[in-house]
Enzyme design. Structure first.
Site, PDB file in Angstrom:
ATOM      1  N   ARG A 146      -4.310 -22.467  -2.559  1.00 27.13           N
ATOM      2  CA  ARG A 146      -4.888 -23.628  -2.758  1.00 27.13           C
ATOM      3  C   ARG A 146      -6.517 -23.764  -3.438  1.00 27.13           C
ATOM      4  NH1 ARG A 146      -3.200 -26.101   2.913  1.00 27.13           N
ATOM      5  NH2 ARG A 146      -4.036 -24.215   3.505  1.00 27.13           N
ATOM      6  N   ASP A 157      -7.931 -32.039   9.583  1.00 26.81           N
ATOM      7  CA  ASP A 157      -7.109 -32.507   8.632  1.00 26.81           C
ATOM      8  C   ASP A 157      -5.915 -33.361   9.034  1.00 26.81           C
ATOM      9  OD1 ASP A 157      -8.334 -31.479   6.492  1.00 26.81           O
ATOM     10  OD2 ASP A 157      -7.462 -30.156   5.656  1.00 26.81           O
ATOM     11  N   GLY A 213      -8.218 -24.963   9.561  1.00 25.27           N
ATOM     12  CA  GLY A 213      -8.656 -24.007   7.685  1.00 25.27           C
ATOM     13  C   GLY A 213      -9.350 -25.261   6.918  1.00 25.27           C
ATOM     14  N   ASN A 244      -0.186 -23.686  11.782  1.00 20.50           N
ATOM     15  CA  ASN A 244      -1.784 -23.078  12.226  1.00 20.50           C
ATOM     16  C   ASN A 244      -1.592 -23.443  13.219  1.00 20.50           C
ATOM     17  OD1 ASN A 244      -2.105 -25.108  10.356  1.00 20.50           O
ATOM     18  ND2 ASN A 244      -3.438 -24.768   9.680  1.00 20.50           N
ATOM     19  N   ASP A 249      -8.193 -30.130  15.381  1.00 16.99           N
ATOM     20  CA  ASP A 249      -7.446 -29.703  14.178  1.00 16.99           C
ATOM     21  C   ASP A 249      -8.840 -31.080  13.451  1.00 16.99           C
ATOM     22  OD1 ASP A 249      -6.705 -28.691  11.662  1.00 16.99           O
ATOM     23  OD2 ASP A 249      -5.246 -29.481  11.294  1.00 16.99           O
TER      24      ASP A 249
END
EC number: 3.1.3.3
Length: 409
Positions: free
Chosen positions: A230, A187, A274, A344, A185
């Site tokens: 967002r 972030d 994401g 997620n 991932d």
């Protein structure tokens, strides 16, 4: 042909050149057959075990024992010689490996691990240190009785929480050593912070976006819906803010070391995020990643519209991307690794051969194969069996070894 028996010769003392040579010169003179050799050196102190086969009269006589003792005592070490007919020549391989990581690992913490292991009848076959930076790391290879793996994981998860260390239990065997593809991932995993919040700060909507992000990461809000909400706060921003934010990204400590080392090992490395492609791709090029899956912000006439285009990389999308990349590179899923921090990432970590939760939310820690709680991405390497010594030996011949001072906790 005279019957043969097994004899175990154990040499101990301060290590020095010539010990092994001195011993085997004597053994060669007596014509023994070599069955097995094991050696370990800890802080300069040697333990060398040699298992040999020889005729019964040689084993029970004094000549071999006297000559071996003279040779070893001559180099200043001690030796013990004993019959060893009842033990297997080669030990059965351990069934599992346990990693213990901490800053620090106290004697009390390790004692709790050892108690938890012993209470379930698990035998510790081998222990070694694997890291002294940025965390202390220990690896234990163990033999777990049938039906005890689940209880062992439960017991050690409790120990980890109580003793403030990371403890991971993994199968030990060929499959453990054949990992070939890893996804991260982005972030709060590969980079520090949340990119969407950095963008939202430019729109004056950081508070609103942070609240939505936290709800999504806790699993309280559908990721696709949260992403759309967002991104909507970014409507009207000039697209140049994307490049500005990309330049401000800070890698997670240890990220470069992690990717560099994995590439040396032949891993296919990439990100499944994401987040947003235009921000991630420059970083992927810099790190020489093999693949990227992420979302695409819609831009019209140089302005963000507040929408995403194309399929959304959400929780199911991340797992699909991992499978797609594994298929693309011909890597079986059991040979894949996934690292993430949020709800997620649950499907992606569940699909991977090894799913690692990195400073993660509780929802992800509960389903991950292993959890890491220190903010150093290179701790991932230790769970793959790579030691700090191996990392730095490779760096020394390439880019040089660099250790950044870490403030005390």
């Amino acid at each position: 042909m005279p019957a043969k028996v097994s004899v175990l010769i154990t040499v101990t003392g301060m290590d020095q050149p010539g010990v092994t040579s001195a011993l085997f010169e004597v053994l060669a003179q007596h014509g023994v057959e070599l069955l097995n050799v094991e050696q370990v050196v800890i802080r300069g102190r040697l333990t060398l075990g040699v298992l040999v086969s020889c005729p019964l009269d040689v084993a029970d006589g004094t000549a071999l024992r006297d000559d071996v003792a003279a040779a070893i005592h001559g180099v200043g070490l001690d030796v013990a010689i004993e019959r060893s007919d009842d033990l297997p020549i080669i030990r059965q391989p351990s069934t599992h490996t346990i990693f213990v990581l901490g800053r620090p690992i106290t004697a009390g913490a390790f004692s709790a691990v050892a108690r938890g292991v012993a209470a379930l009848g698990v035998n510790i076959d081998f222990i070694r240190g694997i890291s002294d930076y940025p965390v202390t790391g220990l690896e234990l290879r163990v033999s777990v009785p049938p039906g005890c793996v689940g209880p062992l994981q439960i017991a050690l998860t409790k120990v980890a929480a109580e003793e403030h260390v990371d403890v991971a239990v993994e199968d030990y065997g060929l499959a453990w050593r054949t990992k070939r593809l890893i996804v991260f991932d982005v972030d709060s995993t590969l980079v520090q912070g949340e990119v969407i919040e950095m963008l939202a700060a430019r729109a004056g909507a950081q508070g609103q976006v942070a609240a939505i992000t936290e709800a999504a990461m806790r699993g309280e809000l559908d990721f696709a819906e949260s992403l759309q909400r967002r991104v909507a706060t970014l409507a009207g921003l000039p697209a140049t803010v994307i490049d500005d934010v990309a330049e401000q990204l800070e890698l997670m400590p240890g990220a470069r070391t992690t990717i560099r080392t994995l590439r040396r090992l032949g891993f296919r490395c990439g990100v499944v995020s994401g987040g947003f492609r235009r921000i991630i791709e420059p970083l992927a090029r810099e790190l020489m990643l093999d693949f990227v899956a992420s979302n695409e912000l819609e831009i019209v006439d140089g302005i963000l519209t507040g929408r995403v285009v194309g399929p959304i990389v959400d929780r199911p999308g991340k797992a699909k991307a991992l499978r797609d990349f594994a298929s693309q590179y011909g890597v079986p899923m059991e040979q894949t690794v996934a690292v993430g921090d949020g709800a997620n990432d649950i499907d992606m970590l569940g699909a991977a051969g090894l799913g690692i939760a990195f400073n993660a939310k509780p929802a992800l820690r509960e389903v991950a194969d292993a959890s890491l709680s220190h903010p150093y991405l290179d701790t991932v390497l230790f769970l793959l069996g790579v030691t700090r010594g191996e990392i730095e030996a490779a760096d020394a011949g390439d880019c040089g070894v660099r250790r950044v001072e870490i403030p005390a906790d």
